[in-house]
Write a protein that holds these residues in place. Structure first.
Motif, PDB file in Angstrom:
ATOM      1  N   ALA A 177       0.822  -1.204   0.000  1.00 56.01           N
ATOM      2  CA  ALA A 177       0.000   0.000   0.000  1.00 56.01           C
ATOM      3  C   ALA A 177       0.860   1.259   0.000  1.00 56.01           C
ATOM      4  CB  ALA A 177      -0.936  -0.002   1.209  1.00 56.01           C
ATOM      5  N   PHE A 178       1.883   1.294   0.832  1.00 58.66           N
ATOM      6  CA  PHE A 178       2.755   2.474   0.871  1.00 58.66           C
ATOM      7  C   PHE A 178       3.511   2.640  -0.452  1.00 58.66           C
ATOM      8  CE2 PHE A 178       1.909   2.586   5.369  1.00 58.66           C
ATOM      9  CZ  PHE A 178       2.080   3.913   5.712  1.00 58.66           C
ATOM     10  N   ALA A 179       3.964   1.537  -1.020  1.00 59.06           N
ATOM     11  CA  ALA A 179       4.670   1.619  -2.301  1.00 59.06           C
ATOM     12  C   ALA A 179       3.730   2.055  -3.412  1.00 59.06           C
ATOM     13  CB  ALA A 179       5.291   0.260  -2.640  1.00 59.06           C
ATOM     14  N   ARG A 184       8.252   6.325   3.008  1.00 55.08           N
ATOM     15  CA  ARG A 184       8.417   6.131   4.441  1.00 55.08           C
ATOM     16  C   ARG A 184       9.594   5.204   4.674  1.00 55.08           C
ATOM     17  NH1 ARG A 184       5.654   9.213   8.273  1.00 55.08           N
ATOM     18  NH2 ARG A 184       4.052  10.270   7.064  1.00 55.08           N
ATOM     19  N   PRO A 185      10.835   5.710   4.514  1.00 59.43           N
ATOM     20  CA  PRO A 185      12.019   4.861   4.654  1.00 59.43           C
ATOM     21  C   PRO A 185      12.060   4.090   5.969  1.00 59.43           C
ATOM     22  CG  PRO A 185      12.620   7.017   3.789  1.00 59.43           C
ATOM     23  CD  PRO A 185      11.198   7.106   4.198  1.00 59.43           C
ATOM     24  N   GLU A 186      11.643   4.738   7.060  1.00 61.47           N
ATOM     25  CA  GLU A 186      11.702   4.067   8.363  1.00 61.47           C
ATOM     26  C   GLU A 186      10.752   2.877   8.393  1.00 61.47           C
ATOM     27  OE1 GLU A 186      11.147   4.905  13.170  1.00 61.47           O
ATOM     28  OE2 GLU A 186      10.512   6.424  11.709  1.00 61.47           O
ATOM     29  N   LEU A 187       9.572   3.046   7.796  1.00 60.09           N
ATOM     30  CA  LEU A 187       8.601   1.953   7.786  1.00 60.09           C
ATOM     31  C   LEU A 187       9.139   0.760   7.003  1.00 60.09           C
ATOM     32  CD1 LEU A 187       4.835   1.937   7.564  1.00 60.09           C
ATOM     33  CD2 LEU A 187       6.043   0.768   5.738  1.00 60.09           C
ATOM     34  N   PHE A 188       9.687   1.023   5.805  1.00 59.44           N
ATOM     35  CA  PHE A 188      10.213  -0.078   5.001  1.00 59.44           C
ATOM     36  C   PHE A 188      11.386  -0.760   5.704  1.00 59.44           C
ATOM     37  CE2 PHE A 188       7.810   2.014   1.628  1.00 59.44           C
ATOM     38  CZ  PHE A 188       7.332   0.929   0.915  1.00 59.44           C
ATOM     39  N   ALA A 247      10.810  -3.161  -4.253  1.00 57.46           N
ATOM     40  CA  ALA A 247      11.383  -2.796  -5.549  1.00 57.46           C
ATOM     41  C   ALA A 247      10.677  -1.584  -6.133  1.00 57.46           C
ATOM     42  CB  ALA A 247      11.298  -3.981  -6.513  1.00 57.46           C
ATOM     43  N   TRP A 248       9.352  -1.568  -6.048  1.00 58.13           N
ATOM     44  CA  TRP A 248       8.576  -0.454  -6.610  1.00 58.13           C
ATOM     45  C   TRP A 248       8.866   0.848  -5.860  1.00 58.13           C
ATOM     46  CZ3 TRP A 248       6.070   0.316 -10.979  1.00 58.13           C
ATOM     47  CH2 TRP A 248       5.191   1.388 -11.086  1.00 58.13           C
ATOM     48  N   ALA A 249       9.057   0.739  -4.557  1.00 58.81           N
ATOM     49  CA  ALA A 249       9.344   1.922  -3.755  1.00 58.81           C
ATOM     50  C   ALA A 249      10.805   2.362  -3.883  1.00 58.81           C
ATOM     51  CB  ALA A 249       9.018   1.649  -2.285  1.00 58.81           C
ATOM     52  N   GLY A 250      11.629   1.541  -4.522  1.00 60.20           N
ATOM     53  CA  GLY A 250      13.038   1.877  -4.688  1.00 60.20           C
ATOM     54  C   GLY A 250      13.832   1.735  -3.410  1.00 60.20           C
ATOM     55  N   VAL A 251      13.364   0.875  -2.516  1.00 61.79           N
ATOM     56  CA  VAL A 251      14.058   0.650  -1.238  1.00 61.79           C
ATOM     57  C   VAL A 251      14.873  -0.638  -1.353  1.00 61.79           C
ATOM     58  CG1 VAL A 251      13.795   0.264   1.233  1.00 61.79           C
ATOM     59  CG2 VAL A 251      12.212   1.791   0.036  1.00 61.79           C
ATOM     60  N   LEU A 252      16.171  -0.518  -1.298  1.00 65.47           N
ATOM     61  CA  LEU A 252      17.047  -1.678  -1.428  1.00 65.47           C
ATOM     62  C   LEU A 252      17.336  -2.282  -0.059  1.00 65.47           C
ATOM     63  CD1 LEU A 252      19.618  -0.383  -4.076  1.00 65.47           C
ATOM     64  CD2 LEU A 252      17.526  -1.707  -4.441  1.00 65.47           C
ATOM     65  N   ALA A 279      10.511  -8.060  -9.331  1.00 63.14           N
ATOM     66  CA  ALA A 279      11.054  -7.354  -8.178  1.00 63.14           C
ATOM     67  C   ALA A 279      12.563  -7.551  -8.055  1.00 63.14           C
ATOM     68  CB  ALA A 279      10.354  -7.825  -6.904  1.00 63.14           C
ATOM     69  N   PHE A 280      13.018  -8.786  -8.202  1.00 60.15           N
ATOM     70  CA  PHE A 280      14.461  -9.043  -8.102  1.00 60.15           C
ATOM     71  C   PHE A 280      15.228  -8.335  -9.211  1.00 60.15           C
ATOM     72  CE2 PHE A 280      13.064 -12.334  -5.222  1.00 60.15           C
ATOM     73  CZ  PHE A 280      14.114 -12.441  -4.318  1.00 60.15           C
ATOM     74  N   ALA A 281      14.663  -8.312 -10.413  1.00 65.04           N
ATOM     75  CA  ALA A 281      15.333  -7.634 -11.522  1.00 65.04           C
ATOM     76  C   ALA A 281      15.338  -6.122 -11.314  1.00 65.04           C
ATOM     77  CB  ALA A 281      14.641  -7.988 -12.835  1.00 65.04           C
TER      78      ALA A 281
END
Length: 436
Positions: A221-223, A229-233, A262-267, A299-301
């Motif tokens: 939902a957040f993505a 929300r970096p802290e949440l992820f 992946a969609w949110a760009g959070v590695l 997502a992995f790609a």
């Protein structure tokens, strides 16, 4: 067992009370529920039923059997929709009615519209935390989001003071509903985003009370809503990584979680490694649907997390399938895009997908993004398949006409002088345009 032969002798009030009683104590008796459903369905009309009892019949039949009775549910919906006012209905009754119809996959536009007007007019007055979450979830699930309804719901949610009365499931359902409906609700996401990362009274992470479904839905939902929300992820990832194993995660929850990151760009490499390890530990992928498979490799790609063994396992599974008929155009395009992006060209997989696309008729609509991803994937993987380019071009033309009314000279993919070069040039332009 003694009630079943006597159902035909019971009047509407007694039928309603019987069903309510069995549902209230959680008694499992499929034969009784089926017979009650058949008895009510056989009636000419439902005018003799007390209106407030009809939602209880809906809710009891579905929750106790997990089965939809489409014709009966439509009939009950028709009767409720005839009412001119819902002031006598308890808020939870309204919420349960819409939740049941949406969950059972029964579309009743007239009732959904009338109930929405009622909710908007009453501003969700007297709806508690659970009733509110059920109502907004139902409208998102039904495909009838009603923007004004969500604006009212957001205001009401922010007015409900005690976060603790929102259970983990309620929070997940609310966030999913607003994201699925595409409804702006920055205040709602901010409130729940801050709440779920906070510690509980004992100082332990509140996230430990969330099950796998709720964790994956919250991340999704957040993505999906573009809420950074970096802290949440980070907290969600840390919580999942710290689990002993991921055996409690269903395929949809595994793929949905990594898709969200992946969609949110959070590695978060350790999260991706743990999810990959769980998928690789499975004996087979038969429990994974087409969307689960395509979302996982996508997502992995997208995240740049190389997992050659995972891609090999997914490829082998798909190649071994008798048919790809259950794969949507989006699943196919994301699948081949992911393999090409990850540098995992699998000729057998690419050929199987191409053969399937060539066998499809125009009743299977491809969007322009699907076409561009497929073209890019085959070009990048350097896999040539006869007639695929022409077929994708045809799908792209159809998609363009649907999206823009008619094709224009600027985007016309065909060129009589040099068709292959023109197609390739047009597709590469589309790839850049759609940022594929």
């Amino acid at each position: 067992e003694r009630s079943v032969p006597l159902l035909g002798e019971l009047d509407p009030r007694r039928l309603s009370n019987l069903l309510w009683a069995f549902g209230e104590v959680g008694a499992s008796n499929p034969e009784l529920y089926d017979e009650v459903a058949s008895t009510i369905d056989a009636m000419d009309d439902l005018e003799e039923f007390i209106p407030q009892n009809l939602p209880n019949i809906l809710f009891a039949l579905y929750t106790m059997t997990g089965e939809s009775h489409p014709r009966l549910f439509e009939k009950i919906g028709d009767r409720i929709a005839k009412l001119t006012d819902y002031g006598e209905f308890h808020p939870m009754t309204i919420a349960n009615t819409m939740w049941t119809l949406a969950k059972a996959g029964v579309s009743h536009p007239a009732l959904f519209d009338k109930m929405a007007d009622h909710l908007i007019q009453k501003k969700f007055s007297h709806f508690n935390h659970e009733a509110t979450s059920k109502a907004v979830w139902a409208y998102a699930r039904s495909g009838k989001p009603r923007p004004q309804l969500y604006r009212r719901a957001a205001i009401h949610i922010l007015s409900l003071r005690d976060n603790k009365k929102f259970g983990a499931g309620n929070i997940a359902d609310v966030l999913w509903a607003f994201a699925e409906a595409g409804a702006p609700a920055r205040g709602v996401f901010k409130r729940f985003g801050e709440y779920v990362v906070a510690p509980d009274k004992s100082g332990a992470p509140l996230l430990r009370s969330f099950d796998p479904r709720e964790l994956s839905i919250i991340a999704w939902a957040f993505a999906n809503n573009g809420e950074s929300r970096p802290e949440l992820f980070e907290k969600v990832a840390g919580h999942i990584v710290a689990l002993d194993d991921l055996r409690s995660f269903e395929p949809r929850e595994l793929s949905g979680t990594v898709w969200a990151f992946a969609w949110a760009g959070v590695l978060h490499p350790r999260l991706f490694e743990k999810v990959a390890g769980r998928i690789l530990a499975l004996d087979d992928l038969l429990s994974f649907g087409p969307e689960d498979l395509s979302d996982a490799v996508w997502a992995f790609a997208k995240a740049g997390q190389p997992q050659p063994e995972l891609f090999d396992k997914v490829s082998s599974h798909i190649v071994a399938l008798d048919s790809l008929s259950s794969f949507r155009p989006r699943d196919l395009s994301n699948l081949v895009w992911a393999f090409a992006k990850a540098g995992e060209p699998q000729p057998e997989l690419f050929n199987k997908v191409a053969d399937h696309i060539l066998a499809l008729d125009d009743s299977h609509p491809f969007k322009r993004g699907d076409c561009s991803r497929i073209f890019w994937a085959y070009e990048t993987a350097q896999i040539v398949h006869p007639r695929l380019l022409d077929r994708i071009s045809s799908h792209a033309e159809n998609a363009q006409q649907v999206e823009h009314g008619e094709a224009t000279d600027q985007h016309e993919p065909c060129d009589k002088r040099d068709p292959k070069d023109s197609l390739r040039s047009w597709f590469m332009g589309l790839v850049r345009e759609l940022d594929c």
